[in-house]
Design a protein around this motif. Structure first.
Motif, short mmCIF file in Angstrom:
data_model
loop_
_atom_site.label_atom_id
_atom_site.label_comp_id
_atom_site.label_asym_id
_atom_site.label_seq_id
_atom_site.Cartn_x
_atom_site.Cartn_y
_atom_site.Cartn_z
N GLY A 1 20.59 6.83 19.14
CA GLY A 1 20.73 6.42 17.75
C GLY A 1 20.01 7.42 16.87
O GLY A 1 19.79 8.58 17.25
N ARG A 2 19.64 6.98 15.67
CA ARG A 2 18.86 7.84 14.78
C ARG A 2 17.85 6.96 14.07
O ARG A 2 18.21 5.99 13.39
CB ARG A 2 19.75 8.53 13.75
CG ARG A 2 19.00 9.55 12.86
CD ARG A 2 19.89 10.14 11.78
NE ARG A 2 21.10 10.72 12.34
CZ ARG A 2 22.32 10.30 12.03
NH1 ARG A 2 22.49 9.32 11.17
NH2 ARG A 2 23.38 10.88 12.57
N ALA A 3 16.57 7.28 14.24
CA ALA A 3 15.52 6.47 13.64
C ALA A 3 15.52 6.65 12.12
O ALA A 3 15.70 7.75 11.61
CB ALA A 3 14.17 6.86 14.22
N ALA A 4 15.34 5.54 11.44
CA ALA A 4 15.22 5.56 9.97
C ALA A 4 14.59 4.25 9.54
O ALA A 4 14.59 3.25 10.28
CB ALA A 4 16.59 5.75 9.32
N HIS A 5 14.05 4.25 8.33
CA HIS A 5 13.48 3.01 7.80
C HIS A 5 14.59 1.99 7.63
O HIS A 5 15.74 2.33 7.29
CB HIS A 5 12.81 3.29 6.44
CG HIS A 5 11.93 2.19 5.97
ND1 HIS A 5 12.42 1.06 5.33
CD2 HIS A 5 10.58 2.02 6.04
CE1 HIS A 5 11.42 0.26 5.04
NE2 HIS A 5 10.28 0.83 5.45
N GLY A 6 14.26 0.74 7.85
CA GLY A 6 15.25 -0.32 7.77
C GLY A 6 15.90 -0.45 6.41
O GLY A 6 17.00 -1.02 6.29
N SER A 7 15.26 0.08 5.37
CA SER A 7 15.83 0.03 4.03
C SER A 7 16.81 1.15 3.75
O SER A 7 17.42 1.19 2.68
CB SER A 7 14.70 0.06 2.98
OG SER A 7 14.03 1.32 3.03
N ARG A 8 16.97 2.08 4.69
CA ARG A 8 17.84 3.25 4.49
C ARG A 8 18.96 3.29 5.53
O ARG A 8 18.99 4.16 6.40
CB ARG A 8 17.02 4.53 4.55
CG ARG A 8 15.91 4.63 3.51
CD ARG A 8 16.46 4.63 2.08
NE ARG A 8 17.39 5.70 1.86
CZ ARG A 8 17.04 6.96 1.50
NH1 ARG A 8 15.75 7.25 1.35
NH2 ARG A 8 17.95 7.89 1.32
N PRO A 9 19.90 2.35 5.47
CA PRO A 9 20.96 2.31 6.47
C PRO A 9 21.83 3.57 6.48
O PRO A 9 22.40 3.90 7.50
CB PRO A 9 21.78 1.09 6.06
CG PRO A 9 21.46 0.88 4.61
CD PRO A 9 20.04 1.29 4.46
N GLU A 10 21.91 4.26 5.36
CA GLU A 10 22.71 5.48 5.33
C GLU A 10 22.10 6.60 6.17
O GLU A 10 22.79 7.57 6.54
CB GLU A 10 22.90 5.96 3.88
CG GLU A 10 21.67 6.58 3.23
CD GLU A 10 20.68 5.54 2.69
OE1 GLU A 10 19.73 5.95 1.99
OE2 GLU A 10 20.85 4.32 2.97
N LEU A 11 20.84 6.46 6.53
CA LEU A 11 20.16 7.48 7.34
C LEU A 11 20.08 7.11 8.82
O LEU A 11 19.92 7.98 9.67
CB LEU A 11 18.75 7.73 6.80
CG LEU A 11 18.63 8.22 5.36
CD1 LEU A 11 17.17 8.39 4.98
CD2 LEU A 11 19.39 9.54 5.18
N GLY A 12 20.14 5.83 9.11
CA GLY A 12 19.90 5.37 10.48
C GLY A 12 21.16 5.13 11.28
O GLY A 12 22.24 4.88 10.74
#
Length: 373
Positions: free
Chosen positions: A182-193
């Motif tokens: 996957g790709r780690a990202a903050h939960g508030s940034r779905p476009e990044l994760g």
């Protein structure tokens, strides 16, 4: 020379496999006991110990020449003692049964093959009789693998418990690990994760379908079909982060005619399809421990010899679990599995039916005499 007395002695020796239970006593003490037992009865004794503290013992009674050799094989390690109902190292007899850890799996078989080998060789036989009391069958089977680097035979009998039924096949298994990326990202940034756990869900659905397809496929006459299941899953770091990886451990049980490579190809086909069809899906597949399935030739001389010593029509069967028969077979040694009746392998209460222990000893004695004589 009484298998019941010998079994009681074996049960009282702690031989828990330390690869299963950290701090387990292992096979050293029981190998020492068996060595002394065989030496007092005139056997040539070999101690194999590539892994210090984890010996296998091979006792040999040489034949006079011109006969066939027979190996009797059984494991002396046991699973753990925790949770056993009562004292697991105190053999207790009640209603024709002996209770204790390992009575059924498989010190009953060990006692029978030791006594049978001693009885059968009281008079000289032409062929060699080889008794292998091996380490580590409950974990990785390095004991039988080590024995087979030093000894061979014209045939073998593994005395795993079989309820006095002639066991001619068992399943194999292959372990795999699938890591879905996957790709780690903050939960508030779905476009990044990229949620690796959610992507792994696509694989788990496909794995369930593979299991259904296997169940509907060609069946082995004794074992049915192969199976597959997810065993372990892990992934993620915290509630507010998209997981960068999800790891799935799975097991594929195989039947004769199926290979580890075939099982791997099935999974790679699934992963290739998901990579092409599911956006952002990516995964790696790693094959772990693989053990072949086993199938004996029902017309092999050792099978026919043992059946002739039963004195009654045999019950022919297969086991869903794996045994060292597959290693012997792969080494070119025709073999079968035949052992005691009882219950409770790996359970809180374990016992052997003592009449079956006596019966097994008699059948093995006659088979050794006929095959090697």
């Amino acid at each position: 020379m009484n298998p019941r007395d010998l079994l009681a002695d074996l049960i009282s020796i702690d031989s828990v496999n330390p690869d299963l239970v950290p701090g387990g006593h292992g096979e050293r003490r029981i190998a020492d006991f068996c060595a002394g037992w065989f030496q007092t009865r005139g056997f040539e004794v070999h101690r194999l110990e590539e892994r210090p503290g984890r010996p296998s013992l091979v006792a040999v009674r040489r034949g006079t020449g011109g006969g066939k050799s027979l190996m009797l094989n059984g494991h002396v390690d046991t699973v753990g003692l925790a949770g056993y109902a009562g004292d697991p190292l105190e053999p207790t007899v009640e209603d024709g049964r002996m209770y204790g850890r390992g009575t059924f799996d498989m010190k009953g078989g060990i006692a029978a093959m030791m006594v049978a080998a001693a009885r059968a060789t009281e008079r000289p036989l032409r062929g060699d009789v080889i008794v292998a009391c091996v380490a580590d069958e409950e974990h990785g089977s390095f004991g039988t693998e080590e024995v087979l680097r030093h000894f061979t035979a014209d045939a073998a009998i593994v005395t795993e418990p079989s309820h006095l039924e002639v066991t001619l096949a068992h399943k194999g298994f292959v372990w795999f690990e699938v890591e879905v990326g996957g790709r780690a990202a903050h939960g508030s940034r779905p476009e990044l994760g990229v949620d690796a756990i959610a992507k792994a869900g696509h694989f788990l659905v496909a794995l369930e379908q593979l299991g259904a397809d296997l169940a509907d496929g060609p069946k082995h006459p004794l074992l049915g079909t192969g199976t597959v299941h997810a065993s372990l899953i892990s992934g993620g770091e915290e509630a507010s982060t998209y997981p960068s990886a999800c790891r799935i451990t799975l097991e594929r049980r195989t039947v004769p005619g199926e290979s580890p490579q075939q099982a791997e190809d099935e999974l790679r086909t699934i992963l290739d399809h998901l990579t092409a069809a599911v956006p952002d899906f990516r995964a790696t597949l790693t094959r772990g421990l693989a053990r072949d399935p086993f199938e004996a030739d029902p017309d092999a001389e050792i099978v026919r010899t043992l059946i002739s010593n039963l004195g009654e029509p045999p019950v022919l069967r297969a086991e869903p679990f794996w045994t060292d028969c597959a290693l012997l077979d792969r080494a070119g040694i025709p073999c079968l599995l035949f052992g005691v009746d009882g219950a409770g392998a790996h359970a809180a209460t374990e016992y052997v039916d003592l009449a079956s222990l006596d019966r097994l000893t008699d059948v093995l004695t006659g088979t050794i005499t006929q095959f090697c004589g």
